[in-house]
Design an enzyme around this catalytic site. Structure first.
Site, PDB file in Angstrom:
ATOM      1  N   ALA A  27       5.806   2.220   2.089  1.00  0.00           N
ATOM      2  CA  ALA A  27       6.571   3.403   1.703  1.00  0.00           C
ATOM      3  C   ALA A  27       6.576   4.335   2.914  1.00  0.00           C
ATOM      4  O   ALA A  27       5.706   5.188   3.088  1.00  0.00           O
ATOM      5  CB  ALA A  27       5.933   4.080   0.497  1.00  0.00           C
ATOM      6  N   ALA A  72       2.455  12.882   3.059  1.00  0.00           N
ATOM      7  CA  ALA A  72       2.142  11.518   2.633  1.00  0.00           C
ATOM      8  C   ALA A  72       2.927  11.177   1.370  1.00  0.00           C
ATOM      9  O   ALA A  72       3.786  11.949   0.944  1.00  0.00           O
ATOM     10  CB  ALA A  72       0.642  11.381   2.389  1.00  0.00           C
ATOM     11  N   ASN A  73       2.669  10.034   0.796  1.00  0.00           N
ATOM     12  CA  ASN A  73       3.273   9.672  -0.490  1.00  0.00           C
ATOM     13  C   ASN A  73       2.270   8.862  -1.301  1.00  0.00           C
ATOM     14  O   ASN A  73       1.173   8.592  -0.834  1.00  0.00           O
ATOM     15  CB  ASN A  73       4.593   8.911  -0.263  1.00  0.00           C
ATOM     16  CG  ASN A  73       4.368   7.605   0.479  1.00  0.00           C
ATOM     17  OD1 ASN A  73       3.697   6.706  -0.015  1.00  0.00           O
ATOM     18  ND2 ASN A  73       4.917   7.525   1.695  1.00  0.00           N
ATOM     19  N   ARG A  74       2.656   8.489  -2.504  1.00  0.00           N
ATOM     20  CA  ARG A  74       1.700   7.894  -3.451  1.00  0.00           C
ATOM     21  C   ARG A  74       1.516   6.389  -3.325  1.00  0.00           C
ATOM     22  O   ARG A  74       0.906   5.761  -4.182  1.00  0.00           O
ATOM     23  CB  ARG A  74       2.124   8.215  -4.889  1.00  0.00           C
ATOM     24  CG  ARG A  74       2.078   9.682  -5.218  1.00  0.00           C
ATOM     25  CD  ARG A  74       2.330   9.921  -6.701  1.00  0.00           C
ATOM     26  NE  ARG A  74       2.455  11.338  -6.991  1.00  0.00           N
ATOM     27  CZ  ARG A  74       1.405  12.159  -7.115  1.00  0.00           C
ATOM     28  NH1 ARG A  74       0.177  11.692  -7.013  1.00  0.00           N
ATOM     29  NH2 ARG A  74       1.609  13.441  -7.349  1.00  0.00           N
ATOM     30  N   SER A  75       2.040   5.776  -2.286  1.00  0.00           N
ATOM     31  CA  SER A  75       1.862   4.333  -2.151  1.00  0.00           C
ATOM     32  C   SER A  75       0.384   3.982  -1.997  1.00  0.00           C
ATOM     33  O   SER A  75      -0.321   4.591  -1.202  1.00  0.00           O
ATOM     34  CB  SER A  75       2.630   3.832  -0.927  1.00  0.00           C
ATOM     35  OG  SER A  75       2.292   2.485  -0.674  1.00  0.00           O
TER      36      SER A  75
END
Ligand code: C5P
Length: 221
Positions: free
Chosen positions: A95, A29-32
């Site tokens: 993102a 995942a990512n921090r969006s």
């Protein structure tokens, strides 16, 4: 009146991160946070647009009057964008994970007791923005985002050309996790197009969203 400038327009927006499965319980995942994309969806609906918000996994309420499609992976997001066409405007704020695990395991990966670590082979995800720009059903105005940590404007200018977008909205996401644009409530952006750069100074994300949507409405006149 001026407040309903997007009446009759269909605006497709992607927002949030994507989750790329490693196995049934783990993902990349990512921090969006989705906050900027959701704020843009809310502003567009307020200006009278029909809004399709294609949302990655986030815990945000659906803005009033917005049609929301929930997805997890980049490939699901790409399919949802195709299903949402035709549209007058696309704003790709998500993102999207650049890579996914080539062969996500169907059973949970287990430690085997020998200290062997499973390798993760990655493959590239479809570029939804670039694909849409090259699509025969390309919306009239396609807006991408660029999260950069350095040389923000030059990177946005090359992204504009590489992807074929009309505008790239660049933000500087450098800064410590927890005190950054990603996840935070404020943003400062540069709207980069063939005709130049317009910078919107630091403001709450809803204010940035309104300013962006006003410019979108003006561009369609
Ligand atoms: O290349 P980069 O990921 O920095 O580009 C960011 C822009 O491209 C954003 O608008 C993002 O939503 C979009 N994008 C996409 N599909 C991808 C990667 C990025 O739509 N696979």
């Amino acid at each position: 009146g001026a407040s309903r400038l997007l009446l009759g327009r269909h605006v497709v927006i992607t927002a949030g991160p994507t989750h790329e499965a490693i196995d049934p319980v783990r993902y990349i995942a990512n921090r969006s946070s989705g906050k900027q994309g959701f704020a843009i969806a809310e502003a567009a609906a307020r200006m009278g647009a029909q809004v399709t918000l294609i949302a990655g996994p986030v815990q945000l309420p659906t803005p009033p009057g917005v049609t929301r499609v929930n997805v997890e992976s980049a490939r699901q997001m790409a399919d949802a964008v195709q299903s949402a066409l035709p549209a007058d405007v696309a704003v790709m704020v998500a993102a999207v994970a650049d890579w996914r695990v080539a062969d996500a395991a169907t059973q949970k990966l287990k430690k085997d007791g020998t200290g062997q670590i499973p390798p993760l082979y990655l493959v590239e995800n479809p570029d939804i923005l670039a694909g849409l720009c090259a699509d025969p059903r390309r919306p009239r105005l396609v807006v991408g985002f660029a999260a950069e940590t350095q040389d923000v404007i030059p990177h946005a200018q090359s992204k504009l050309i590489r992807k074929g977008a009309d505008w790239i909205i660049a933000n500087d996401v450098s800064g410590a996790p927890g005190n950054s644009v990603m996840g935070g409530d404020r943003n400062a952006v540069h709207i980069v197009s063939a005709s130049g750069v317009e910078s919107l100074p630091d403001a709450p994300k809803p204010a940035i969203a309104s300013a962006i949507v006003e410019r979108i409405a003006r561009a369609l006149v």
